[in-house]
Design a protein around this motif. Structure first.
Motif, mmCIF file in Angstrom:
data_model
loop_
_atom_site.group_PDB
_atom_site.id
_atom_site.type_symbol
_atom_site.label_atom_id
_atom_site.label_comp_id
_atom_site.label_asym_id
_atom_site.label_seq_id
_atom_site.Cartn_x
_atom_site.Cartn_y
_atom_site.Cartn_z
ATOM 1 N N VAL A 63 0.843 -1.202 0.000
ATOM 2 C CA VAL A 63 0.000 0.000 0.000
ATOM 3 C C VAL A 63 0.874 1.246 0.000
ATOM 4 O O VAL A 63 0.630 2.195 -0.753
ATOM 5 C CB VAL A 63 -0.944 -0.008 1.222
ATOM 6 N N THR A 64 1.900 1.261 0.823
ATOM 7 C CA THR A 64 2.844 2.365 0.851
ATOM 8 C C THR A 64 3.613 2.416 -0.472
ATOM 9 O O THR A 64 3.962 1.379 -1.037
ATOM 10 C CB THR A 64 3.846 2.184 2.003
ATOM 11 N N ASP A 65 3.848 3.621 -0.979
ATOM 12 C CA ASP A 65 4.643 3.792 -2.199
ATOM 13 C C ASP A 65 6.120 3.658 -1.823
ATOM 14 O O ASP A 65 6.712 4.579 -1.258
ATOM 15 C CB ASP A 65 4.366 5.160 -2.817
ATOM 16 N N VAL A 66 6.698 2.504 -2.107
ATOM 17 C CA VAL A 66 8.079 2.201 -1.736
ATOM 18 C C VAL A 66 8.960 2.285 -2.978
ATOM 19 O O VAL A 66 8.666 1.655 -3.998
ATOM 20 C CB VAL A 66 8.171 0.800 -1.092
ATOM 21 N N ARG A 67 10.050 3.051 -2.861
ATOM 22 C CA ARG A 67 10.949 3.286 -3.986
ATOM 23 C C ARG A 67 12.392 3.051 -3.552
ATOM 24 O O ARG A 67 12.741 3.294 -2.399
ATOM 25 C CB ARG A 67 10.810 4.737 -4.483
ATOM 26 N N PRO A 68 13.259 2.624 -4.467
ATOM 27 C CA PRO A 68 14.653 2.371 -4.104
ATOM 28 C C PRO A 68 15.555 3.576 -4.349
ATOM 29 O O PRO A 68 15.323 4.377 -5.255
ATOM 30 C CB PRO A 68 15.046 1.229 -5.036
ATOM 31 N N GLN A 69 16.572 3.697 -3.527
ATOM 32 C CA GLN A 69 17.671 4.637 -3.742
ATOM 33 C C GLN A 69 18.977 3.855 -3.661
ATOM 34 O O GLN A 69 19.166 3.053 -2.746
ATOM 35 C CB GLN A 69 17.685 5.746 -2.686
ATOM 36 N N LEU A 70 19.855 4.086 -4.621
ATOM 37 C CA LEU A 70 21.178 3.463 -4.611
ATOM 38 C C LEU A 70 22.177 4.417 -3.989
ATOM 39 O O LEU A 70 22.341 5.550 -4.450
ATOM 40 C CB LEU A 70 21.618 3.136 -6.042
#
Length: 380
Positions: A123-130
């Protein structure tokens, strides 16, 4: 997906708190009545928190040495913590570093693949950061393609090599412990650091080329722990426009003056100072030099920092909350969230007015967290 009219609560807009009902339908804030009324007297309704850098998820993915076999289960657990702290958009910061272990390339590959495959189910908008260590020159050629495969659109550059000690021929501090975590002998670990340090003159030109390609691909880029205006200028010349956790006021001032976004850690605000003696986030906020606060290593801190800033009188609640909502959204280029204006995503956190604790969280109109007495009001 519920269509609701939230009435009776104090609702936070740019001009401050009001008791105007807030309605949302089909995942977005609406001007018109949307459906069933829920009386939230005694609560405050605020924009969902946008966290643009956090690594506290690591404890869910690897609670003990070694990764979980199913990272998706760890990510589901991490989302529960995010939602319980009012975070509706979360950028998970994962290292690719010579340090190895949980910061090594192999673990990062598992994490990024896990986020790519699991995030659509959350549900949460989860995004990756390198978080990329700049002296890993052997990875430069393949990095843009790897990022594309992982679905990573945000990179932050770090350099944690102990250059001073290596230049003096001294052993780095905590060498043995780091080597063991990385699964290497201390001798092998030291040799790797020495080899990267010896090639340091190659790094600036390699970064120029890498950043040029990443920029063409539309990748968002930031630098970490800038110490001088000159460092910030070098990064800016490469198209790296985000200054994450600058270590000195001079570097932060230079970034702000050039129009770069300055990001500081919310735990720094909660503690009243950096945990390692660097620049105080409170000082930057008081000077108007901070655009956004991030959770860094502690997910409760964005909410706590914003409330502390408002309670101290340094900022009003709208200004303090903007540092964890609309400010980070602007930094990430997310124009569809960060405020409770009609047409925006229904990213909402509901706080118990008496305690300031999170009672419920909605991401794009869907419940990601709800607990206690407030659940009875929605169920009635």
């Amino acid at each position: 997906m519920p269509n609701l009219d939230l009435i009776g609560a104090e609702v936070l807009h740019a001009e401050g708190l009001s008791r105007t009902p807030l309605s949302f339908a089909e995942g977005h804030i609406t001007q018109r009545s949307a459906g069933r009324q829920v009386d939230l007297t005694g609560f405050q309704v605020l924009p969902g928190i946008v966290d643009l850098h956090g690594d506290a998820f690591e404890r869910h993915l690897a609670p003990r040495r070694g990764a979980m076999k199913q990272l998706s289960e760890g990510l589901v657990s991490a989302e529960a913590e995010l939602a319980a702290n009012g975070i509706t958009t979360a950028v998970l910061a994962q290292f690719v570093s010579w340090e190895g272990g949980l910061r090594g390339s192999e673990f990062a590959n598992q994490v990024f693949n896990g986020i790519r495959d699991t995030a659509p189910e959350l549900v949460t908008d989860v995004r990756p950061q390198l978080r990329f260590e700049t002296h890993m020159l052997d990875l430069y050629q393949d990095l843009p393609q790897r990022m594309a495969e992982w679905g990573v659109g945000y990179i932050v550059f770090n350099d944690h090599l102990p250059h001073d000690r290596l230049a003096q021929g001294k052993l780095p501090k905590r060498l043995v412990g780091q080597a063991l975590k990385a699964g290497r002998s201390p001798e092998t670990h030291l040799a790797q650091m020495q080899d990267m340090h010896a090639r340091r003159e190659e790094v600036p030109a390699a970064l120029d080329a890498l950043c040029a390609e990443l920029s063409q691909r539309g990748i968002r880029m930031g630098s970490h722990d800038d110490q001088t205006p000159e460092q910030r200028a070098e990064w800016r010349a490469r198209g790296v426009s985000l200054a994450e956790f600058p270590e000195t006021q001079e570097a932060a001032e230079a970034a702000h003056a050039a129009g770069d976004a300055v990001i500081m850690g919310a735990p720094n605000v909660v503690r009243g100072a950096s945990h390692n003696g660097n620049l105080s986030a409170l000082d930057l906020i008081s000077m108007g030099l901070c655009h956004a606060l991030a959770s860094d290593y502690h997910y409760p801190s964005p909410r706590r920092a914003a409330l502390m800033l408002a309670q101290s009188g340094l900022l009003d609640l709208a200004g303090a909350w903007a540092l964890v909502s609309s400010g980070p959204a602007q930094v990430l280029g997310l124009t569809d969230r960060g405020t409770l204006m009609p047409g925006k995503r229904a990213d909402i956190v509901i706080l118990d007015k008496a305690t300031g604790r999170v009672a419920a969280t909605f991401a794009a109109g869907r419940v990601s967290y709800m607990s206690g007495a407030i659940a009875e009001r929605f169920a009635a």
